[in-house]
Scaffold this motif. Structure first.
Motif, PDB file in Angstrom:
ATOM      1  N   THR A 278      -7.341  26.350   7.164  1.00 42.16           N
ATOM      2  CA  THR A 278      -8.953  26.461   7.083  1.00 42.16           C
ATOM      3  C   THR A 278      -8.382  27.398   8.578  1.00 42.16           C
ATOM      4  N   ASN A 279      -7.201  27.053   9.153  1.00 43.63           N
ATOM      5  CA  ASN A 279      -7.357  27.798  10.247  1.00 43.63           C
ATOM      6  C   ASN A 279      -6.992  29.166  10.109  1.00 43.63           C
TER       7      ASN A 279
ATOM      8  N   SER B 130      -4.700  22.696   3.492  1.00 49.51           N
ATOM      9  CA  SER B 130      -6.258  21.834   4.170  1.00 49.51           C
ATOM     10  C   SER B 130      -6.132  22.379   5.968  1.00 49.51           C
ATOM     11  N   GLU B 131      -5.051  21.903   6.631  1.00 46.51           N
ATOM     12  CA  GLU B 131      -5.646  23.016   7.966  1.00 46.51           C
ATOM     13  C   GLU B 131      -5.384  23.805   8.021  1.00 46.51           C
TER      14      GLU B 131
ATOM     15  N   ARG C 135      -7.030  20.409  16.146  1.00 43.40           N
ATOM     16  CA  ARG C 135      -6.748  19.485  15.906  1.00 43.40           C
ATOM     17  C   ARG C 135      -5.446  19.054  14.796  1.00 43.40           C
ATOM     18  N   GLY C 136      -5.369  20.836  13.991  1.00 43.43           N
ATOM     19  CA  GLY C 136      -4.496  21.343  12.644  1.00 43.43           C
ATOM     20  C   GLY C 136      -3.493  20.833  12.756  1.00 43.43           C
TER      21      GLY C 136
ATOM     22  N   MET D 241      -1.920  18.961   4.820  1.00 45.67           N
ATOM     23  CA  MET D 241      -1.640  20.537   6.058  1.00 45.67           C
ATOM     24  C   MET D 241      -2.135  21.836   5.347  1.00 45.67           C
TER      25      MET D 241
ATOM     26  N   LEU E 250      -1.677  17.921  13.757  1.00 50.02           N
ATOM     27  CA  LEU E 250      -1.338  17.213  12.492  1.00 50.02           C
ATOM     28  C   LEU E 250       0.169  18.048  11.554  1.00 50.02           C
TER      29      LEU E 250
ATOM     30  N   HIS F  47     -12.768  20.855  17.818  1.00 45.12           N
ATOM     31  CA  HIS F  47     -11.888  20.852  16.533  1.00 45.12           C
ATOM     32  C   HIS F  47     -10.490  20.632  17.543  1.00 45.12           C
TER      33      HIS F  47
END
Length: 144
Positions: free
Chosen positions: A60-61, A56-57, A111-112, A54, A115, A109
């Motif tokens: 990244t966002n 990481s997501e 889906r962050g 999470m 998840l 893309h």
């Protein structure tokens, strides 16, 4: 490049740690490594691997959607709230732009947050105390 890590020196504080990262792709694996290293002494009962995914997501966002005319950093903080673990990711983006998407199967893309929504016990987005946006997630019963 300067990165910082810090633990809260006050033992009564619920903040367990924080890091600031440059908004570059290299910061995503760095956030994973540092979180794993600095949460380990607290021995949470929740899945650290789920938390790392999470983070990481969200990092990244934050890198993709953070916006500022000035140089900026992504800030990650983690807290103990009773038996729960709360992780916050801050960036200078606009809080209203955070939304849960349900992309089509062929989309690569988006889906962050989906998840995060499926793994965390809860999540929240809104204005950051540092300016910009914060997106956070909570893992309940991280300490039994």
């Amino acid at each position: 490049m300067a990165y910082t890590l810090d633990r809260d020196p006050c033992p009564e504080s619920p903040r367990l740690g924080a890091m600031t990262l440059h908004p570059t792709p290299e910061s995503v694996p760095r956030a994973r490594r540092w979180f794993k290293k600095f949460i380990a002494p607290y021995s949470p009962a929740c899945s650290v691997d789920d938390c790392v995914l999470m983070i990481s997501e969200l990092v990244t966002n934050a890198i993709l959607y953070g916006r500022s005319d000035e140089p900026w950093l992504v800030r990650v903080e983690w807290f103990r709230d009773g038996a729960s673990l709360r992780v916050e990711v801050h960036n200078p983006g606009f809080p209203a732009n955070v939304r849960l998407r349900r992309p089509d199967a062929e989309e690569a893309h988006g889906r962050g947050l989906l998840l995060v929504d499926s793994i965390a016990d809860s999540w929240h987005s809104g204005p950051s105390a540092f300016g910009g946006t914060v997106v956070s997630f909570v893992m309940a019963d991280a300490w039994l």
